[in-house]
Scaffold this active site. Structure first.
Site, short mmCIF file in Angstrom:
data_model
loop_
_atom_site.label_atom_id
_atom_site.label_comp_id
_atom_site.label_asym_id
_atom_site.label_seq_id
_atom_site.Cartn_x
_atom_site.Cartn_y
_atom_site.Cartn_z
N GLU A 277 37.41 -59.22 16.44
CA GLU A 277 38.82 -59.15 16.44
C GLU A 277 39.62 -59.30 17.74
OE1 GLU A 277 39.93 -56.40 12.46
OE2 GLU A 277 40.05 -55.42 14.36
N PRO A 278 39.08 -60.34 18.57
CA PRO A 278 39.74 -60.19 20.14
C PRO A 278 41.20 -60.53 19.86
CG PRO A 278 38.72 -62.34 19.29
CD PRO A 278 38.51 -61.30 18.15
N GLY A 279 41.94 -59.93 20.87
CA GLY A 279 43.41 -59.97 21.25
C GLY A 279 43.58 -60.49 22.53
N ARG A 280 43.29 -59.35 23.53
CA ARG A 280 43.39 -59.47 24.74
C ARG A 280 42.62 -60.76 25.36
NH1 ARG A 280 44.67 -54.81 27.62
NH2 ARG A 280 44.01 -54.02 26.02
N ARG A 317 52.53 -52.00 30.86
CA ARG A 317 51.07 -51.40 31.21
C ARG A 317 50.99 -50.66 32.43
NH1 ARG A 317 47.20 -54.19 31.33
NH2 ARG A 317 45.83 -53.02 29.76
N TYR A 321 49.36 -47.16 31.24
CA TYR A 321 47.86 -46.95 31.48
C TYR A 321 47.61 -46.86 32.85
CZ TYR A 321 48.62 -49.07 26.78
OH TYR A 321 49.05 -49.35 25.63
N CYS A 346 66.30 -48.32 36.05
CA CYS A 346 66.64 -47.13 36.75
C CYS A 346 65.64 -46.04 36.46
CB CYS A 346 68.03 -46.89 36.01
SG CYS A 346 69.11 -45.98 37.15
N TYR A 375 49.66 -58.36 25.52
CA TYR A 375 50.57 -56.68 25.65
C TYR A 375 51.78 -56.69 26.64
CZ TYR A 375 46.18 -55.57 22.87
OH TYR A 375 45.45 -55.64 22.07
N1 LLP Z 1 41.37 -54.65 16.53
C1 LLP Z 1 41.88 -53.43 16.05
C2 LLP Z 1 41.79 -52.59 14.82
C3 LLP Z 1 42.82 -52.90 17.17
O1 LLP Z 1 43.28 -51.70 17.07
C4 LLP Z 1 42.99 -53.53 18.40
C5 LLP Z 1 43.76 -53.01 19.74
C6 LLP Z 1 42.42 -54.78 18.60
C7 LLP Z 1 41.54 -55.31 17.23
C8 LLP Z 1 42.29 -55.82 19.78
O2 LLP Z 1 41.81 -55.32 21.11
P1 LLP Z 1 41.80 -56.17 22.07
O3 LLP Z 1 40.65 -57.22 21.96
O4 LLP Z 1 42.96 -56.83 22.51
O5 LLP Z 1 41.46 -55.36 23.19
N2 LLP Z 1 48.66 -51.61 24.27
C9 LLP Z 1 47.16 -51.61 24.95
C10 LLP Z 1 46.15 -52.32 23.86
C11 LLP Z 1 46.25 -51.51 22.75
C12 LLP Z 1 45.10 -52.05 21.66
C13 LLP Z 1 45.36 -51.64 20.32
N3 LLP Z 1 44.43 -52.21 19.46
C14 LLP Z 1 47.22 -52.53 26.19
O6 LLP Z 1 48.08 -52.90 26.70
O7 LLP Z 1 46.28 -52.20 26.95
#
Ligand code: LLP
Length: 416
Positions: A277-280, A317, A321, A346, A375
């Site tokens: 499950e890639p997002g970033r 971010r 973080y 502000c 994000y």
């Molecule tokens: N699967 C699940 C169940 C998740 O909770 C997440 C991210 C992902 C996949 C995707 O993770 P990635 O591949 O994007 O790392 N707002 C934070 C990141 C929070 C991620 C939450 N879950 C940031 O800006 O770093």
């Protein structure tokens, strides 16, 4: 992934979108479009994406898995960039997608994702969200708790489900984005898993799910994760979550998509479908933010603040973080004027980049921060009544607006 034509941004080519370059006049190009012209045409701040970068990374994921197995699914973790244009692009590339709320489900469906390719997450799904998912025909719901399990048994007989496991593995990342450890609000601890499985009667349990955390550079915990999950039992699907880190700064060297995919496949028994499950790592480096410099405050012997027209409303971010970013003036890369990039909010925490080195910044310059594709838009907000930026997709020298800038009228639209 090496890219063509990245001259002029040496040392930062892995941070900027693929195909970015400095043109003959010394100006940054994203997806073949001139960054200064984009800033003039769409205003600032603006999120600018190189469409081909997202596509290339999606294909790298698909091809990396396909090189080792036919049994896989790449699931776009859409919380990273929940924008209908992104859903549409990644659906067309053959990915599945995960949603973490009714709102993301709505966007995914509007973005054309086939419901059977959607995975629904959430540690506190409401009845309305569950109903919405079931009515839409979502392929899988990822069960996060006993209470939810009981509700699904009543509300969604026959529904395809995965069970979310908290594997008790702590990856090396910021504590706010680690999820695999025992002390987590998500999922079933290993001791509870057998009890949860026994309690499933009316649902179609297709497999297990776990997500270790985010912005992870070390692949070893994924091997451990695969071991822990396969020891629980045999199921058709094994979802090892997302979390592959990306380069935010010149020094960041995350593992490649190929190595990550290979690690996940290696840990998965033959015949079992491996999911990730890639997002970033799909969208993060594809996007940059363009700002305009508004004021510069020099405190001799202390610090120089270069203030831009966005900040913690478009990129939370750094404040949340302590995340670090690069910054450059879009038509004068390089330089050594030590600058702190401040936002317009502000609040003193509103610092986007500490100690950036810029080429003699001046009021009116277009400043770019790379690697804001994940994000950034996703966590944008209206602090101080600042309208959220537009999203622009660039490819082959053409720029198209996929999400317009918020207006002041949008800010009062919900008034009753
Ligand atoms: N699967 C699940 C169940 C998740 O909770 C997440 C991210 C992902 C996949 C995707 O993770 P990635 O591949 O994007 O790392 N707002 C934070 C990141 C929070 C991620 C939450 N879950 C940031 O800006 O770093």
């Amino acid at each position: 992934m090496a890219a063509v034509g990245q001259q002029g941004i040496e040392g930062l080519e892995h941070v900027f979108p693929l195909g970015s370059r400095i043109d003959e006049a010394g100006r940054l190009e994203i997806g073949g479009c001139d960054a200064i012209e984009l800033a003039e045409r769409f205003g600032t701040p603006a999120y600018v994406y190189a469409e081909d970068d997202i596509r290339a990374r999606a294909r790298a994921y698909m091809e990396s898995f396909r090189a080792h197995t036919e049994h896989f699914e790449v699931v776009y973790a859409s919380k990273a960039f929940p924008c209908t244009a992104a859903y549409r692009l990644l659906a067309a590339e053959g990915l599945a997608c995960d949603v973490a709320s009714g709102g993301e489900l709505y966007l995914a469906l509007r973005g054309g994702f086939p419901p059977e390719r959607i995975y629904m997450h959430g540690n506190n799904k409401s009845d309305d969200e569950i109903r919405m998912a079931v009515e839409a025909g979502v392929g899988h719901i990822v069960i996060d708790s006993f209470d939810e399990l009981d509700r699904l048994e009543r509300m969604a007989p026959g529904q395809g489900v995965l069970l979310r496991v908290t594997p008790g593995i702590t990856p090396s990342t910021h504590a706010y984005i680690a999820t695999g450890q025992v002390d987590s609000k998500f999922g079933f601890g290993l001791d509870d898993v057998p009890r949860a499985i026994d309690r499933i009667h009316n649902l179609d349990l297709r497999g297990l799910h776990a997500h270790l955390g985010s912005q992870i550079f070390d692949l070893a915990p994924y091997e451990k994760l695969a071991e822990v999950l396969t020891a629980i039992g045999d199921y058709p699907l094994l979802n090892l979550g997302g979390g592959l880190g990306i380069a935010y700064t010149a020094d960041d060297r995350p593992p490649g998509i190929e190595d990550y995919a290979e690690t996940l496949v290696r840990g998965t028994p033959d015949g079992v479908t491996v999911l990730c499950e890639p997002g970033r790592s799909l969208v993060g480096n594809a996007g940059v933010t363009l700002y305009r410099v508004g004021t510069i405050k020099e405190i001799p012997g202390v610090r120089t603040y270069v203030a831009v027209d966005g900040g913690m409303s478009d990129n939370l971010r750094p404040m949340l973080y302590g995340a670090r970013y690069e910054a450059q003036i879009a038509d004068r890369f390089g330089g050594d004027s030590l600058s702190t990039i401040a936002g317009k909010h502000c609040e003193s925490s509103d610092m986007l980049v500490r100690d950036a080195k810029l080429a003699a910044p001046a009021i009116g310059d277009v400043l770019v921060t790379p690697a804001t594709g994940a994000y950034g838009h996703a966590m944008a907000n209206n602090y101080n009544g600042v309208p959220r930026p537009p999203v622009v997709f660039c490819a082959d020298g053409d720029a198209r607006l996929v999400l317009r800038r918020e207006t002041y009228e949008d800010l009062t639209d919900r008034d009753v």
